[in-house]
Design an enzyme around this catalytic site. Structure first.
Site, PDB file in Angstrom:
ATOM      1  N   LYS A  54      -9.911  -0.727   4.636  1.00  0.00           N
ATOM      2  CA  LYS A  54     -10.808  -0.824   3.409  1.00  0.00           C
ATOM      3  C   LYS A  54     -11.807  -1.993   3.830  1.00  0.00           C
ATOM      4  O   LYS A  54     -13.017  -1.875   3.491  1.00  0.00           O
ATOM      5  CB  LYS A  54      -9.953  -0.962   2.090  1.00  0.00           C
ATOM      6  CG  LYS A  54      -9.421   0.328   1.594  1.00  0.00           C
ATOM      7  CD  LYS A  54      -8.421   0.067   0.315  1.00  0.00           C
ATOM      8  CE  LYS A  54      -7.513   1.144   0.067  1.00  0.00           C
ATOM      9  NZ  LYS A  54      -6.846   0.929  -1.127  1.00  0.00           N
ATOM     10  N   GLN A  98      -3.832  -4.106  -4.163  1.00  0.00           N
ATOM     11  CA  GLN A  98      -3.215  -3.083  -3.347  1.00  0.00           C
ATOM     12  C   GLN A  98      -1.865  -2.658  -3.957  1.00  0.00           C
ATOM     13  O   GLN A  98      -0.953  -3.506  -4.040  1.00  0.00           O
ATOM     14  CB  GLN A  98      -3.047  -3.658  -1.988  1.00  0.00           C
ATOM     15  CG  GLN A  98      -2.494  -2.367  -1.225  1.00  0.00           C
ATOM     16  CD  GLN A  98      -3.340  -1.099  -0.835  1.00  0.00           C
ATOM     17  OE1 GLN A  98      -4.582  -1.256  -0.934  1.00  0.00           O
ATOM     18  NE2 GLN A  98      -2.888  -0.070  -0.712  1.00  0.00           N
ATOM     19  N   ASP A 121     -11.065   0.432  -8.438  1.00  0.00           N
ATOM     20  CA  ASP A 121      -9.998   1.351  -8.327  1.00  0.00           C
ATOM     21  C   ASP A 121      -9.939   2.542  -9.312  1.00  0.00           C
ATOM     22  O   ASP A 121      -9.473   3.572  -9.346  1.00  0.00           O
ATOM     23  CB  ASP A 121      -8.587   0.883  -8.229  1.00  0.00           C
ATOM     24  CG  ASP A 121      -8.115   0.863  -6.686  1.00  0.00           C
ATOM     25  OD1 ASP A 121      -8.815   1.693  -5.908  1.00  0.00           O
ATOM     26  OD2 ASP A 121      -7.012  -0.053  -6.286  1.00  0.00           O
TER      27      ASP A 121
END
Ligand code: NAP
Length: 290
Positions: A54, A98, A121
């Site tokens: 990412k 994460q 997200d």
């Protein structure tokens, strides 16, 4: 007739090129590069690979990424403090926490602390609620990427029965909301669904997001269906396969995503897209967050 492949890798490359061009154009207009703060806790090898990929994608697109790699033993309160700092830092546009987090940390509580305007997200209850209310704001990355793939192959959605196998907060549930919003009729299956094959056989659009290799048998696929395989299952020999029996399903479907190279690359592309969207919203002060 064999299904056509939905090449997520190629499409994600195009989306990323568009995002890169837009960021470059914004820089020429005097805007700062978008900035994404990435928080990784512990030493889960898969998480390290995801975060590395990412961050590399950010760099290639012209997005600045700030990295907080923290020990497994970090107290929950320290993570809360970090999220508060990042929420209040005007130079940070997006925050990515994460998952999974170590067991002593309450992931839901931390995700809920992230400013919804920086929740790239799309996991914050505000953003999921907006999707449920048919007013999407920042959309969860994987379902958002799947909708882009479906739009790309000109899926019609309406008068189509979409069956989603898997009901997690990050894939199955928001996927169902996206397809409902697009006008499909929805069935959601999960671990307590009796006779999974009965539902899968009715699917004009099938999304499999469980994490069990070959759970969905090829002969369950409705002729002409669109099959989206989200599953990422690493086998003992190191290879990766999805939740659908690909070779047999390909003979019945009209469209199918490969694993790897289908949904996965789109998840990264939509993370970049959400980061850019969050940045533009913050720059134009059009935040409609209460
Ligand atoms: P998850 O949180 O473990 O959720 C799995 C879901 O599958 C749950 O809703 C569970 O039901 C359901 N389920 C379990 N066994 C089942 C069965 N026998 N029949 C029907 N449903 C069953 O997983 P996730 O995070 O959603 O991820 C799912 C898969 O997608 C994994 O392989 C993951 O690696 C992959 N993934 C890929 C991407 C990508 O970018 N390609 C992104 C995210 C995830 P209950 O709700 O009843 O427990």
């Amino acid at each position: 007739m064999a299904a056509k492949l939905i090449d997520g890798k190629a499409f994600a490359t195009k989306i990323k090129a568009d995002i890169t061009a837009e960021i470059s154009a914004r820089k020429n207009q005097g805007f700062a590069a978008p900035c994404l703060a990435v928080i990784l806790v512990g030493d889960n090898p898969a998480s390290h690979i995801y975060v590395r990929n990412k961050r590399q994608a950010c760099e290639e697109a012209g997005i600045k990424s700030i990295y907080h790699s923290l020990p497994n033993t970090i107290p929950e309160n320290d993570l809360k403090e970090l999220i508060h700092q990042l929420n209040n830092d005007p130079t940070v546009n997006g925050i990515l926490l994460q998952l999974p987090l170590p067991e002593h940390i309450n992931s839901d509580a931390l995700l809920e602390l992230i400013d919804p305007a920086k929740d790239v997200d799309g996991f914050h209850p505000y953003n999921l609620g907006r999707l449920a209310q048919r007013r999407p704001a920042l959309q969860p990355c994987t379902p958002y990427g799947i909708m882009m793939l479906l739009d790309h192959i000109k899926e019609t959605y309406k008068n189509r029965h979409a069956v989603i196998v898997g009901a997690s907060n990050i894939v199955g549930r928001p996927m169902a909301l996206e397809l409902l919003l697009a006008g499909s009729t929805i069935t959601i299956c999960h671990r307590f669904t009796k006779d999974l094959s009965y539902f899968v056989k009715q699917a004009d659009i099938l999304v499999a997001a469980v994490g069990i290799p070959s759970l969905i048998k090829g002969d369950w696929i409705k002729p002409g269906a669109t099959v989206i395989d989200v599953g990422i299952n690493r086998l003992i020999d190191g290879s990766i396969m999805g939740d659908v029996e690909f070779t047999a399903a390909k003979e019945k479907a009209a469209w199918i995503t490969p694993v790897p190279g289908g949904v996965g690359p789109m998840t990264t592309a939509t993370l970049l897209k959400n980061t850019l969207t969050a940045t533009i919203n913050q720059d134009s002060e059009t935040r409609d967050i209460p």
